[in-house]
Design a protein around this motif. Structure first.
Motif, PDB file in Angstrom:
ATOM      1  N   TYR A  89       0.899  -1.268  -0.119  1.00 15.14           N
ATOM      2  CA  TYR A  89       0.052   0.183   0.087  1.00 15.14           C
ATOM      3  C   TYR A  89       1.049   1.317  -0.135  1.00 15.14           C
ATOM      4  O   TYR A  89       0.492   2.200  -0.618  1.00 15.14           O
ATOM      5  CB  TYR A  89      -1.033  -0.108   1.123  1.00 15.14           C
ATOM      6  N   TRP A  95      -5.345   1.105  -2.756  1.00 15.14           N
ATOM      7  CA  TRP A  95      -5.517  -0.122  -2.483  1.00 15.14           C
ATOM      8  C   TRP A  95      -5.753  -1.024  -3.417  1.00 15.14           C
ATOM      9  O   TRP A  95      -6.877  -0.860  -4.083  1.00 15.14           O
ATOM     10  CB  TRP A  95      -6.405   0.102  -1.121  1.00 15.14           C
ATOM     11  N   CYS A 102      -8.637  -4.860   3.435  1.00  7.83           N
ATOM     12  CA  CYS A 102      -8.906  -3.428   4.089  1.00  7.83           C
ATOM     13  C   CYS A 102      -9.486  -3.488   5.479  1.00  7.83           C
ATOM     14  O   CYS A 102      -9.065  -2.774   6.318  1.00  7.83           O
ATOM     15  CB  CYS A 102      -9.960  -2.654   3.046  1.00  7.83           C
ATOM     16  N   LEU A 168     -13.433   0.357   1.824  1.00  6.86           N
ATOM     17  CA  LEU A 168     -12.600   0.703   0.750  1.00  6.86           C
ATOM     18  C   LEU A 168     -13.615   1.726  -0.321  1.00  6.86           C
ATOM     19  O   LEU A 168     -14.831   1.391  -0.490  1.00  6.86           O
ATOM     20  CB  LEU A 168     -12.764  -0.548  -0.112  1.00  6.86           C
ATOM     21  N   CYS A 189      -8.118   2.329   1.202  1.00 10.52           N
ATOM     22  CA  CYS A 189      -8.718   1.882   2.384  1.00 10.52           C
ATOM     23  C   CYS A 189      -8.550   3.032   3.486  1.00 10.52           C
ATOM     24  O   CYS A 189      -7.574   3.430   3.770  1.00 10.52           O
ATOM     25  CB  CYS A 189      -7.888   0.723   2.640  1.00 10.52           C
TER      26      CYS A 189
END
Length: 380
Positions: A89, A95, A102, A168, A189
């Motif tokens: 990430y 993401w 997440c 998300l 996220c």
């Protein structure tokens, strides 16, 4: 303490347009990959070896070692789940791992950190009880298994908000007024709390009950242990056993201090982010976070290094395990008698031989070898 503000954060739409120009350099990305990979490798191999040896040897299953193994299990979980996700990430700045991870990643990290802290507290309380009240109640191995189960249960309950409030989404990119914006389809996220007051109340509670108060309690326990042993200096000079107790207590305290120092930068960063995130420069935000997070994740390597590889009992068991692995496919000509020592919570040193655990590479039996220094729990 477990909230990765640099990863699961809430940014204004303008922040994304600003930070889009702050891409990591090739050298910086390479350093992060190498550093996180090294931490993952050391944490997994070291902690797995420590758990394996404690689980394999019946004599090592005392209260302290069971709690140490529990600490290692929480570090293994974090190394397997949180560290790979963090590096992906951080480098991609979006993401790509799906909604499940997440929610699960911050939950696992919060759970793992809570278990680690609670394990350190239980170890300190056990040492405190055995040294300051040697004739009183002493915890047995079965009590430690119950404590381990309760620790994981409480840690999971504390971490539940991350499953509820991590989402998300691509909402921050929808408000960017750029022609043909390359970020429109990107997902992040992030935490979405009902209000800032709820978020601040939760994160501040984590800082207090997951870091400051537990470590303060641990340091208080070891301070009282130190003062008690110092008052009995004359007796210590006449006996080797209390000296062994001082050594193991110093080693356990070193684990606590190293853990606290590793997590201190990330806690400072998260506190500053929660209460005054404007103070963090946009282009330096990810760099500062990565340095703080890498320091925190280095705590997963503390247990096997400090406890395992600086502990003579563990070193001996590791050598014997490697010898058995090398000789596993060879016919056994004889058995070697080699007593093992450990610190029993009841204050007794237990010994046994390797006869029931398999053969070793030795053409003939050797005389019994005296055990290494023991680590008595009862030092009164």
């Amino acid at each position: 303490m477990s909230n990765d503000s640099g990863l699961f954060s809430i940014k204004e739409a303008s922040d994304w347009t600003d930070t889009s120009q702050c891409l990591p350099s090739v050298g910086g990305a390479t350093f992060l990959i190498v550093a996180y990979s090294a931490v993952i490798a050391i944490a997994l191999i070291g902690n797995a070896g420590l758990v394996f040896i404690i689980a394999r040897q019946q004599e090592l299953r005392n209260v302290t070692n069971i709690l140490i193994a529990n600490l290692s299990c929480s570090d293994i979980l974090m190394s397997m789940v949180c560290l790979p996700v963090t590096i992906i990430y951080t480098l991609m700045d979006r993401w790509v791992l799906g909604e499940a991870l997440c929610k699960v990643t911050p939950f696992v990290q919060c759970t793992s950190v809570t278990v680690s802290v609670f394990s350190l507290v239980l170890i300190a309380l056990e040492r405190h009880q055995l040294i300051l009240h040697p004739t009183g109640w002493s915890p047995a191995a079965r009590h430690s298994y119950l404590a381990v189960g309760l620790t994981w249960l409480v840690a999971c309950v504390i971490s539940l908000p991350f499953l509820s409030f991590n989402i998300l989404t691509n909402d921050p990119f929808q408000n960017i007024s750029l022609p043909a914006s390359p970020f429109r389809d990107h997902l992040i996220c992030m935490e979405l709390w009902p209000s800032d007051e709820h978020r601040l109340a939760y994160t501040t509670s984590l800082l207090l009950f997951q870091y400051l108060l537990p470590l303060l309690l641990v340091l208080l326990c070891y301070l009282r242990i130190f003062l008690r042993l110092r008052r009995r200096r004359d007796m210590l000079e006449r006996s080797r056993r209390p000296q062994g107790a001082q050594r193991i207590n110093a080693m356990l305290l070193a684990i606590v201090v190293a853990f606290a120092l590793c997590w201190l930068p990330l806690n400072v960063f998260n506190t500053l982010f929660d209460w005054h995130h404007q103070a963090l420069p946009d282009c330096q935000h990810d760099t500062v976070f990565s340095a703080c997070h890498l320091s925190a994740m280095a705590s997963t390597c503390i247990n096997p290094i400090v406890y395992g590889f600086l502990n003579s009992n563990f070193q001996r068991e590791l050598k014997l395990t490697l010898q058995r692995c090398q000789c596993g496919n060879r016919a056994a000509e004889s058995y070697e008698s080699f007593p093992l020592s450990t610190v029993g919570s009841e204050g007794a040193t237990k010994t046994t031989s390797l006869n029931r655990m398999g053969s070793v590479c030795a053409p003939s039996p050797r005389p019994e070898i005296s055990s290494a220094k023991t680590m008595p729990a009862n030092t009164s």
